[in-house]
Design a protein around this motif. Structure first.
Motif, PDB file in Angstrom:
ATOM      1  N   GLU A   1      35.812  12.539  20.687  1.00  0.00           N
ATOM      2  CA  GLU A   1      37.067  12.034  20.120  1.00  0.00           C
ATOM      3  C   GLU A   1      38.225  12.600  20.931  1.00  0.00           C
ATOM      4  OE1 GLU A   1      37.703  13.238  16.135  1.00  0.00           O
ATOM      5  OE2 GLU A   1      36.084  11.976  15.362  1.00  0.00           O
ATOM      6  N   THR A   2      39.386  12.005  20.802  1.00  0.00           N
ATOM      7  CA  THR A   2      40.553  12.643  21.407  1.00  0.00           C
ATOM      8  C   THR A   2      40.864  13.872  20.558  1.00  0.00           C
ATOM      9  OG1 THR A   2      41.309  10.420  21.744  1.00  0.00           O
ATOM     10  CG2 THR A   2      42.886  12.174  22.265  1.00  0.00           C
ATOM     11  N   LEU A   3      40.916  15.016  21.206  1.00  0.00           N
ATOM     12  CA  LEU A   3      41.072  16.251  20.432  1.00  0.00           C
ATOM     13  C   LEU A   3      42.451  16.867  20.638  1.00  0.00           C
ATOM     14  CD1 LEU A   3      37.666  17.948  21.318  1.00  0.00           C
ATOM     15  CD2 LEU A   3      38.227  16.656  19.267  1.00  0.00           C
ATOM     16  N   PRO A   4      43.000  17.425  19.596  1.00  0.00           N
ATOM     17  CA  PRO A   4      44.248  18.172  19.786  1.00  0.00           C
ATOM     18  C   PRO A   4      43.938  19.493  20.496  1.00  0.00           C
ATOM     19  CG  PRO A   4      43.456  18.410  17.549  1.00  0.00           C
ATOM     20  CD  PRO A   4      42.512  17.466  18.216  1.00  0.00           C
ATOM     21  N   PRO A   5      44.908  20.070  21.221  1.00  0.00           N
ATOM     22  CA  PRO A   5      44.625  21.337  21.902  1.00  0.00           C
ATOM     23  C   PRO A   5      44.407  22.454  20.883  1.00  0.00           C
ATOM     24  CG  PRO A   5      46.947  20.778  22.059  1.00  0.00           C
ATOM     25  CD  PRO A   5      46.281  19.624  21.396  1.00  0.00           C
ATOM     26  N   ILE A   6      43.626  23.448  21.303  1.00  0.00           N
ATOM     27  CA  ILE A   6      43.487  24.624  20.440  1.00  0.00           C
ATOM     28  C   ILE A   6      43.885  25.866  21.228  1.00  0.00           C
ATOM     29  CG2 ILE A   6      41.669  23.826  18.893  1.00  0.00           C
ATOM     30  CD1 ILE A   6      39.774  25.546  20.697  1.00  0.00           C
ATOM     31  N   LEU A   7      44.094  26.931  20.495  1.00  0.00           N
ATOM     32  CA  LEU A   7      44.437  28.191  21.134  1.00  0.00           C
ATOM     33  C   LEU A   7      43.131  28.907  21.453  1.00  0.00           C
ATOM     34  CD1 LEU A   7      47.202  29.244  21.686  1.00  0.00           C
ATOM     35  CD2 LEU A   7      47.170  30.449  19.489  1.00  0.00           C
ATOM     36  N   GLY A   8      42.923  29.197  22.752  1.00  0.00           N
ATOM     37  CA  GLY A   8      41.661  29.865  23.098  1.00  0.00           C
ATOM     38  C   GLY A   8      41.676  30.369  24.525  1.00  0.00           C
ATOM     39  N   ASP A   9      40.580  31.033  24.903  1.00  0.00           N
ATOM     40  CA  ASP A   9      40.437  31.508  26.276  1.00  0.00           C
ATOM     41  C   ASP A   9      39.515  30.514  26.983  1.00  0.00           C
ATOM     42  OD1 ASP A   9      39.223  32.753  28.549  1.00  0.00           O
ATOM     43  OD2 ASP A   9      39.977  34.679  27.834  1.00  0.00           O
ATOM     44  N   ALA A  10      40.094  29.721  27.905  1.00  0.00           N
ATOM     45  CA  ALA A  10      39.337  28.622  28.514  1.00  0.00           C
ATOM     46  C   ALA A  10      38.076  29.136  29.212  1.00  0.00           C
ATOM     47  CB  ALA A  10      40.225  27.874  29.499  1.00  0.00           C
ATOM     48  N   ASN A  11      38.178  30.247  29.929  1.00  0.00           N
ATOM     49  CA  ASN A  11      37.005  30.740  30.663  1.00  0.00           C
ATOM     50  C   ASN A  11      35.899  31.165  29.726  1.00  0.00           C
ATOM     51  OD1 ASN A  11      37.597  30.351  33.310  1.00  0.00           O
ATOM     52  ND2 ASN A  11      38.938  32.157  33.372  1.00  0.00           N
ATOM     53  N   GLN A  12      36.300  31.846  28.656  1.00  0.00           N
ATOM     54  CA  GLN A  12      35.277  32.306  27.712  1.00  0.00           C
ATOM     55  C   GLN A  12      34.631  31.127  26.983  1.00  0.00           C
ATOM     56  OE1 GLN A  12      36.621  35.442  25.166  1.00  0.00           O
ATOM     57  NE2 GLN A  12      36.758  36.877  26.859  1.00  0.00           N
TER      58      GLN A  12
ATOM     59  N   VAL B   1      26.525  36.773  23.556  1.00  0.00           N
ATOM     60  CA  VAL B   1      27.864  36.653  24.152  1.00  0.00           C
ATOM     61  C   VAL B   1      28.614  35.494  23.473  1.00  0.00           C
ATOM     62  CG1 VAL B   1      29.087  36.015  26.269  1.00  0.00           C
ATOM     63  CG2 VAL B   1      27.265  37.708  26.357  1.00  0.00           C
ATOM     64  N   CYS B   2      27.913  34.359  23.281  1.00  0.00           N
ATOM     65  CA  CYS B   2      28.551  33.210  22.603  1.00  0.00           C
ATOM     66  C   CYS B   2      29.054  33.639  21.225  1.00  0.00           C
ATOM     67  CB  CYS B   2      27.556  32.067  22.396  1.00  0.00           C
ATOM     68  SG  CYS B   2      26.994  31.330  23.898  1.00  0.00           S
ATOM     69  N   TYR B   3      28.223  34.374  20.533  1.00  0.00           N
ATOM     70  CA  TYR B   3      28.559  34.820  19.176  1.00  0.00           C
ATOM     71  C   TYR B   3      29.849  35.633  19.202  1.00  0.00           C
ATOM     72  CZ  TYR B   3      27.931  37.023  14.625  1.00  0.00           C
ATOM     73  OH  TYR B   3      28.110  37.455  13.337  1.00  0.00           O
ATOM     74  N   ARG B   4      29.908  36.584  20.158  1.00  0.00           N
ATOM     75  CA  ARG B   4      31.090  37.445  20.230  1.00  0.00           C
ATOM     76  C   ARG B   4      32.340  36.620  20.549  1.00  0.00           C
ATOM     77  NH1 ARG B   4      30.763  40.366  24.941  1.00  0.00           N
ATOM     78  NH2 ARG B   4      32.221  38.846  25.731  1.00  0.00           N
ATOM     79  N   ILE B   5      32.210  35.730  21.535  1.00  0.00           N
ATOM     80  CA  ILE B   5      33.380  34.948  21.948  1.00  0.00           C
ATOM     81  C   ILE B   5      33.880  34.066  20.792  1.00  0.00           C
ATOM     82  CG2 ILE B   5      34.138  33.083  23.478  1.00  0.00           C
ATOM     83  CD1 ILE B   5      32.285  34.254  25.636  1.00  0.00           C
ATOM     84  N   VAL B   6      32.952  33.360  20.163  1.00  0.00           N
ATOM     85  CA  VAL B   6      33.366  32.449  19.082  1.00  0.00           C
ATOM     86  C   VAL B   6      33.976  33.244  17.928  1.00  0.00           C
ATOM     87  CG1 VAL B   6      32.524  30.768  17.390  1.00  0.00           C
ATOM     88  CG2 VAL B   6      31.741  30.656  19.750  1.00  0.00           C
ATOM     89  N   ASN B   7      33.396  34.412  17.694  1.00  0.00           N
ATOM     90  CA  ASN B   7      33.921  35.285  16.659  1.00  0.00           C
ATOM     91  C   ASN B   7      35.355  35.718  16.985  1.00  0.00           C
ATOM     92  OD1 ASN B   7      33.227  36.473  14.240  1.00  0.00           O
ATOM     93  ND2 ASN B   7      33.026  38.472  15.222  1.00  0.00           N
ATOM     94  N   GLU B   8      35.588  36.026  18.254  1.00  0.00           N
ATOM     95  CA  GLU B   8      36.940  36.432  18.653  1.00  0.00           C
ATOM     96  C   GLU B   8      37.936  35.272  18.554  1.00  0.00           C
ATOM     97  OE1 GLU B   8      35.990  40.171  21.634  1.00  0.00           O
ATOM     98  OE2 GLU B   8      36.340  38.195  22.483  1.00  0.00           O
TER      99      GLU B   8
END
Ligand code: ADP
Length: 405
Positions: free
Chosen positions: A282-293, A365-372
């Motif tokens: 879908e067309t998604l609105p931007p979110i606040l995040g760390d693109a690399n992570q 690592v995924c768990y930690r990043i998503v949690n953050e």
């Protein structure tokens, strides 16, 4: 919880210091009378109830697997028919506590379950009114008994969830973070002790290789040393990244663009493994995040999905915007995850892959990043059928930011 205000004659103890209205023998009689009516409509009502649950974001993931859905329907059918039976002893209360545990284990939060329960209530009232309309006084008494019974169950359900749900979840999150911190410390120590001598060994082997004539019997042995020390070095640097993660650097992220970027990176890997890719974006609105992570999360999960389908298969990636979150789903038709492994897949170093193929660090690592990112990961897997990972990332109020990514 306070004692419910009610005109009922009897009360029965329910939990910690509160009591419930008990049903009278007449109530029981009226409810028993409803047996054939409920029996005749149970399938339709349960289907409606399950659809109601599945309409909600987490419910969709939980009930996606046909076996879980079937099991849940059976469980609900039994519940519906049990409405026509008595329910006044302690076993009933204990049963509800267990039921709360099962529902919580399935991932159904009280919010989802209770809002779907309103569907039961409305549908049953309609059914009784239509069936007994010729005798309004009798209809009123049956409805009153049904109402009392359902309110009783609602209270027990809330109590069961309260007793099981939140504390269990908080504990497991804390435990997970503790485990990761301990592994992090160990990894930092190891990386230092092993990393430096390893670099010396591989440097020297490469140096010796350069001086050897190509047909020397030593070339093969030295090449093995170089290859293997490089593999361990890679593992060490992954460990270090895991042990000392950079704090996320938040910016506005276009998740659809990120997904396209990662998919084009992994195209070759998919082709090599005969994986058919299906995307639904879908067309998604931007979110606040760390693109690399977030990219790292996508790469880890998509690679896991590809590797779960060694003989080829279908990889489905979808992304959609829910009311307060973006939901990214990665589904494969691979070998699935054994139920006994499921609670361990986010543990650091847990891997079922062959030696040298997996480090067991990807999902932790995924768990930690998503949690953050204040998000969560949901998993649904069936052995022999496939696995779906869902990453749910909260949408922030972005009015003050400009979209730069
Ligand atoms: P690794 O991939 O190095 O083993 P991960 O932490 O990424 O480490 O994954 C841990 C384990 O979770 C894997 O070894 C595998 O058993 C299981 N797993 C993860 N993703 C999938 C998937 N899509 N299908 C089946 N099993 C999976």
């Amino acid at each position: 919880m306070s004692r419910p205000a009610t005109g009922m004659r009897d009360v029965m103890p329910a939990g910690d210091g509160w009591s419930l209205p008990a049903l009278s023998p007449e109530d029981m009689e009226y409810l028993r009378e409803l047996g054939p009516l409920l029996e005749g409509h149970a399938a339709r009502i349960v289907d409606g109830f399950v659809d109601e649950i599945a309409r909600q974001e987490a419910g969709q993931a939980i009930l996606k697997g046909p076996k879980t859905r079937e099991w849940f329907k059976q469980n609900q059918r039994q519940y519906l028919l049990s409405l026509t039976r008595g329910c006044t002893d302690r076993n009933y209360l204990v049963g509800w506590r267990q039921e709360g545990g099962t529902l919580e284990w399935l991932g159904l939060s009280p919010r989802w379950y209770l809002s779907a329960y309103a569907y039961y209530y409305a549908t049953l009232v309609e059914l009784v009114v239509a069936d007994l309309s010729s005798d309004p006084a009798h209809c009123g008494r049956v409805l009153a008994a049904l109402h009392r019974r359902m309110v009783l169950d609602l209270r027990l359900m809330i109590d069961a969830f309260a007793a099981r749900g939140p504390s269990h979840r908080v504990e497991s999150l804390e435990q997970q973070m503790e485990k990761m911190a301990a592994v992090g410390q160990l990894a930092t120590g190891l990386a230092h002790e092993i990393g430096t001598p390893l670099n010396v060994i591989s440097g020297n082997a490469e140096y010796l290789l350069m001086d050897l004539p190509p047909d020397s019997p030593m070339v093969e042995e030295l090449s093995v040393i170089v290859r293997e020390t490089k593999r361990v070095s890679m593992l060490m640097s992954q460990l270090l990244k895991f042990a000392r993660p950079a704090p996320p650097s938040m910016d506005l992220v276009d998740l659809s663009a990120l997904i396209s970027e990662v998919l084009s990176l992994l195209m070759q890997e998919m082709a090599k493994n005969h994986v058919e890719l299906v995307t639904q974006m879908e067309t998604l609105p931007p979110i606040l995040g760390d693109a690399n992570q977030l990219k790292q999360v996508l790469v880890n999960m998509i690679l896991n999905a590809i590797h779960a389908m060694p003989g080829g298969g279908r990889l489905e990636i979808s992304a959609r915007a829910a009311r307060d979150a973006l939901v990214l789903s990665i589904s494969d038709t691979g070998h699935g995850i054994a139920p006994e492994h499921l609670p361990r897949i986010f543990d650091p170093f847990f891997t079922t892959k062959d030696v040298g193929k997996g480090t067991g660090l990807g999902l932790s690592v995924c768990y930690r990043i998503v949690n953050e990112h204040k998000g969560r990961i949901e998993v649904d897997s069936r052995v022999g059928e496939g696995t779906t990972f869902k990453v749910v990332l909260p949408r922030e109020d972005l009015h003050e930011h400009e979209v730069t990514a």
